[in-house]
Design an enzyme around this catalytic site. Structure first.
Site, mmCIF file in Angstrom:
data_model
loop_
_atom_site.group_PDB
_atom_site.id
_atom_site.type_symbol
_atom_site.label_atom_id
_atom_site.label_comp_id
_atom_site.label_asym_id
_atom_site.label_seq_id
_atom_site.Cartn_x
_atom_site.Cartn_y
_atom_site.Cartn_z
ATOM 1 N N THR A 18 72.654 -11.637 31.238
ATOM 2 C CA THR A 18 73.041 -10.483 30.421
ATOM 3 C C THR A 18 73.403 -9.296 31.311
ATOM 4 O OG1 THR A 18 71.397 -11.242 28.803
ATOM 5 C CG2 THR A 18 72.305 -9.059 28.456
ATOM 6 N N ARG A 22 69.432 -12.245 38.179
ATOM 7 C CA ARG A 22 68.012 -11.862 38.325
ATOM 8 C C ARG A 22 67.183 -13.076 38.634
ATOM 9 N NH1 ARG A 22 67.081 -7.628 33.456
ATOM 10 N NH2 ARG A 22 68.784 -6.282 34.121
ATOM 11 N N SER A 113 65.951 -4.199 36.493
ATOM 12 C CA SER A 113 65.696 -3.330 35.348
ATOM 13 C C SER A 113 64.218 -3.154 35.051
ATOM 14 C CB SER A 113 66.453 -3.880 34.136
ATOM 15 O OG SER A 113 66.343 -2.995 33.049
ATOM 16 N N HIS A 114 63.790 -3.625 33.900
ATOM 17 C CA HIS A 114 62.425 -3.411 33.415
ATOM 18 C C HIS A 114 61.476 -4.524 33.851
ATOM 19 C CE1 HIS A 114 65.042 -5.648 30.837
ATOM 20 N NE2 HIS A 114 63.995 -6.339 30.442
ATOM 21 N N LYS A 126 73.854 -6.773 40.638
ATOM 22 C CA LYS A 126 75.011 -6.908 39.761
ATOM 23 C C LYS A 126 76.174 -6.087 40.288
ATOM 24 C CE LYS A 126 74.078 -3.296 36.347
ATOM 25 N NZ LYS A 126 74.038 -2.995 34.915
ATOM 26 N N ASP A 277 62.886 3.169 32.286
ATOM 27 C CA ASP A 277 62.498 1.886 32.879
ATOM 28 C C ASP A 277 62.739 1.847 34.394
ATOM 29 O OD1 ASP A 277 65.266 1.798 32.780
ATOM 30 O OD2 ASP A 277 65.298 -0.386 32.582
ATOM 31 N N ASP A 279 65.097 0.954 36.421
ATOM 32 C CA ASP A 279 66.339 1.466 37.010
ATOM 33 C C ASP A 279 66.919 2.655 36.257
ATOM 34 O OD1 ASP A 279 66.883 -0.213 34.845
ATOM 35 O OD2 ASP A 279 68.899 -0.679 35.586
ATOM 36 N N ASP A 281 67.888 3.168 33.054
ATOM 37 C CA ASP A 281 68.892 3.141 31.988
ATOM 38 C C ASP A 281 68.293 3.059 30.586
ATOM 39 O OD1 ASP A 281 68.106 0.526 32.281
ATOM 40 O OD2 ASP A 281 70.137 -0.306 32.507
ATOM 41 N N ARG A 282 67.006 2.701 30.485
ATOM 42 C CA ARG A 282 66.400 2.621 29.147
ATOM 43 C C ARG A 282 65.643 3.900 28.809
ATOM 44 N NH1 ARG A 282 64.171 -3.385 27.850
ATOM 45 N NH2 ARG A 282 66.095 -4.440 28.416
ATOM 46 N N THR A 344 74.927 -8.669 22.428
ATOM 47 C CA THR A 344 73.909 -8.025 23.251
ATOM 48 C C THR A 344 74.413 -7.855 24.692
ATOM 49 O OG1 THR A 344 72.147 -8.923 21.920
ATOM 50 C CG2 THR A 344 71.584 -8.340 24.173
ATOM 51 N N GLU A 363 71.657 0.057 21.912
ATOM 52 C CA GLU A 363 71.051 -1.239 21.616
ATOM 53 C C GLU A 363 69.603 -1.009 21.188
ATOM 54 O OE1 GLU A 363 72.423 -4.758 24.027
ATOM 55 O OE2 GLU A 363 72.112 -3.275 25.591
ATOM 56 N N GLU A 364 69.093 -1.951 20.407
ATOM 57 C CA GLU A 364 67.709 -1.870 19.947
ATOM 58 C C GLU A 364 66.716 -1.955 21.113
ATOM 59 O OE1 GLU A 364 65.825 -4.750 20.534
ATOM 60 O OE2 GLU A 364 67.688 -5.617 21.329
ATOM 61 N N SER A 365 67.176 -2.452 22.249
ATOM 62 C CA SER A 365 66.309 -2.670 23.396
ATOM 63 C C SER A 365 66.136 -1.397 24.229
ATOM 64 C CB SER A 365 66.880 -3.787 24.263
ATOM 65 O OG SER A 365 68.237 -3.513 24.557
ATOM 66 N N LYS A 376 74.035 2.335 30.027
ATOM 67 C CA LYS A 376 73.129 3.097 29.191
ATOM 68 C C LYS A 376 72.381 4.062 30.100
ATOM 69 C CE LYS A 376 69.909 -0.793 29.035
ATOM 70 N NZ LYS A 376 70.489 -2.132 28.915
ATOM 71 N N ARG A 496 63.683 -14.018 21.091
ATOM 72 C CA ARG A 496 63.619 -12.714 20.441
ATOM 73 C C ARG A 496 63.932 -12.899 18.955
ATOM 74 N NH1 ARG A 496 63.132 -9.872 24.955
ATOM 75 N NH2 ARG A 496 64.682 -9.911 26.622
HETATM 76 C C1 G1P Z 1 67.920 -7.458 27.277
HETATM 77 C C2 G1P Z 1 68.201 -6.678 26.019
HETATM 78 C C3 G1P Z 1 69.637 -6.219 26.003
HETATM 79 C C4 G1P Z 1 69.950 -5.415 27.260
HETATM 80 C C5 G1P Z 1 69.565 -6.225 28.492
HETATM 81 C C6 G1P Z 1 69.719 -5.419 29.770
HETATM 82 O O1 G1P Z 1 68.727 -8.604 27.323
HETATM 83 O O2 G1P Z 1 67.924 -7.454 24.868
HETATM 84 O O3 G1P Z 1 69.880 -5.465 24.850
HETATM 85 O O4 G1P Z 1 71.302 -5.083 27.321
HETATM 86 O O5 G1P Z 1 68.204 -6.648 28.396
HETATM 87 O O6 G1P Z 1 68.901 -4.286 29.772
HETATM 88 P P1 G1P Z 1 68.196 -10.076 26.897
HETATM 89 O O7 G1P Z 1 66.966 -10.336 27.718
HETATM 90 O O8 G1P Z 1 67.838 -9.976 25.435
HETATM 91 O O9 G1P Z 1 69.337 -11.000 27.163
HETATM 92 ZN ZN ZN Z 2 67.147 -1.088 32.964
#
Ligand code: G1P
Ligand code: ZN
Length: 543
Positions: A18, A22, A113-114, A126, A277, A279, A281-282, A344, A363-365, A376, A496
């Site tokens: 996504t 990673r 990221s997180h 990336k 988070d 990096d 972006d969240r 997503t 995004e909901e995330s 983001k 999810r």
């Molecule tokens: C998750 C989130 C998605 C976000 C991505 C990167 O991806 O659901 O919205 O863009 O992290 O931060 P997923 O693990 O669901 O593929």
């Molecule tokens: Zn992030």
């Protein structure tokens, strides 16, 4: 200094997910693993000789080592210049900002990221293109294809570059410019928001807490919230970035941002709380004892965008990922602007923003952003909220409840089941897909299934099509359940489940989301056989 050509063999697992590639740190540490992927990027993007690149990361374990490798490989591959954040640091939105501001060919961002960091944690890499956004699928597919056929990579034999001092040095004919990691980003934020109004709000006794979670946003939050806007010095928690994030899980949600949650739900809670988070972006937004779902946050931002100087003339359109609630759709309807529903992942928003079709997206995330960059942006969202609050002068909870009273409430929750065996998770999704025809018209308590589908998206700008982006069960009353497998996990599979119901009755707006969605949660289990298939009684994380 000589350019070395090192023979290598392909790894079969370098498919970007996504958001980039990673893996566990230990995987990246294997001989040639990082180098193969970096060479695959360089081969796939075929930058002209002398091009400029941006490089930076979230400071997690292995960031420094990886940056030295990338610099030496960039020099060997003919880049003319690399802009690198001081100490190798750039938050993801800051990297996007720098790519755009200096009009570079692209950038490499190092982050998972997180996901947790440290020697046993995760690492990631990336590529972002010249618009500052994550590479679109045709580019990531090109990188993956190259990674499967690679036989050699190029690297210069040179000493490490000092990254702690600002300024320009030379590496085998390539310039390496170490830039202030915060300055360009802070300047951009100042150009978007009403800093004077926010300063007044903070001076009026309005108390805020920002949890940097020992990740990259600490220095950014200090520079902007404390130094520029006058927040108290203790407004920024966990402000020192650590390579292992202090052993924590740098994901801003109610489970992992526990330091902040304790404060915001405790006695004498501040007025506003937020977290970002690994990096940067969240974002998570909290009021006093009040959690704002990311989907509602996006809707509220869209509804109030005119209060923010950068968006005062109105917004062109909005976009949300498919699993994100339809709260923003209702605002778009009211504003009479288009609303796009994408798969997503942030990469799908880039084309829409480049074409001027959308201004805000989310995004909901825990991701929200705008066309000011192509990622983001956590701190941007925090400033957006502070700007709204500075003008409206209402508690966060009042603001959200008034929004629901006007637009109705999209009651929403996501349940994650982490580290499931991949075959179990895949079988569950296949089972739901295979049940589509029998599900349609079926009644479950108060709910009747209207349609089921596998979400596909045709990009309105370039016509590219993405299939199988989530399985949707849509009910007659507009409620829905969506099932998806994560594309960012590194161990097993993460399932999810996204649950959404629409409530116009104001007397029910105070209900806890889990209570309001209880029946849907049972239906999700009935449709999938989840408990029986996975042996799990509870989700790993509820957001
Ligand atoms: C998750 C989130 C998605 C976000 C991505 C990167 O991806 O659901 O919205 O863009 O992290 O931060 P997923 O693990 O669901 O593929
Ligand atoms: Zn992030």
């Amino acid at each position: 200094m000589s350019i070395q050509t090192i023979s290598t063999k392909p790894f079969q697992d370098q498919k970007p997910g996504t958001s980039g590639l990673r893996k566990r740190v230990t995987v990246f540490q294997a001989a040639h693993y990082l180098e193969n992927f970096v060479q695959s990027i360089f081969d796939a993007i075929a930058a002209p000789a002398g091009a400029t690149l941006v490089v930076g990361g979230d400071g997690r374990y292995y960031n420094r080592e990886a940056i030295q490798v990338i610099l030496k490989m960039a020099a060997a591959n003919g880049f003319g210049k690399v802009l690198v954040g001081q100490d190798g640091i750039l938050s993801t939105p800051a990297a996007s900002c720098v790519i755009r501001k200096y009009q570079t060919y692209g950038g490499i961002i190092l982050s998972a990221s997180h996901n947790p960091g440290g020697p046993e944690g995760d690492f990631g890499i990336k590529y972002n293109t010249a618009n500052g956004g994550p590479a679109p699928e045709k580019v990531t597919e090109g990188i993956f294809a190259r990674s499967k056929s690679i036989s050699a990579y190029k690297i210069v034999d040179a000493a490490d570059v000092a990254l702690d001092v600002l300024g320009t040095t030379e590496l085998a004919g390539m310039q390496v410019q170490v830039i202030d990691a915060v300055a360009d980003y802070a300047e951009l934020m100042e150009s978007l928001f009403d800093f004077a109004a926010i300063r007044q709000l903070l001076a009026s006794g309005f108390r805020i807490r920002f949890d940097a979670m020992h990740a990259v946003t600490g220095p950014y939050a200090r520079a902007i919230l404390v130094d520029k806007l006058g927040a108290e010095a203790d407004a920024v928690l966990n402000a020192t970035p650590l390579p292992d994030f202090g052993g924590g899980h740098p994901d801003p949600n109610l489970t992992y941002a526990h330091d902040l949650v304790e404060i915001m739900y405790g006695a004498d809670a501040p007025d506003f709380g937020a977290a970002s988070d690994g990096d940067g972006d969240r974002n998570m937004i909290l009021g006093q004892r009040f959690f704002v779902t990311p989907s509602d946050s996006l809707a509220l931002m869209a509804a109030n965008a005119r209060l923010v100087p950068a968006y005062a003339k109105g917004i062109a359109g909005v976009a949300r990922s498919m699993p994100t609630s339809a709260a923003v759709d209702r605002v778009a309807e009211e504003l009479d602007i288009p609303c796009y529903e994408t798969p997503t992942g942030w990469k799908f928003f880039g084309n829409l923003m480049d074409a001027g079709k959308v201004t805000l997206c989310g995004e909901e995330s825990f991701g929200t952003g705008s066309d000011h960059v192509r990622e983001k942006d956590g701190l941007w969202a925090v400033l957006f909220w502070l700007n709204i609050l500075a003008i409206k002068r209402q508690p966060v909870e009042t603001l959200v409840k008034r929004h629901w009273a006007q637009f109705g409430r999209n009651v929403y929750s996501r349940h994650d089941y982490e580290e499931l065996p991949s075959d179990v998770a895949n079988a569950l999704i296949t089972h739901v897909r295979d049940s589509f025809t029998t599900l349609v018209g079926q009644r479950f308590g108060n709910y009747e299934v209207k349609t089921c589908d596998d979400f596909s998206y045709t990009d309105p700008v370039d016509g590219s099509v993405s299939h199988k982006q989530g399985v949707r069960i849509l009910f007659v009353d507009g409620s829905r359940i969506v099932f998806r497998l994560s594309g960012t996990g590194t161990e097993g599979a993460t399932l999810r489940i996204y649950l959404e119901a629409y409530e116009t009755d104001r007397t029910k707006h105070d209900l806890d989301a889990q209570d309001a969605l209880a029946e849907m949660i049972t239906i999700a289990d009935q449709i999938t056989g989840l408990k029986q298939r996975t042996g799990r009684e509870q989700p790993t994380v509820i957001t």
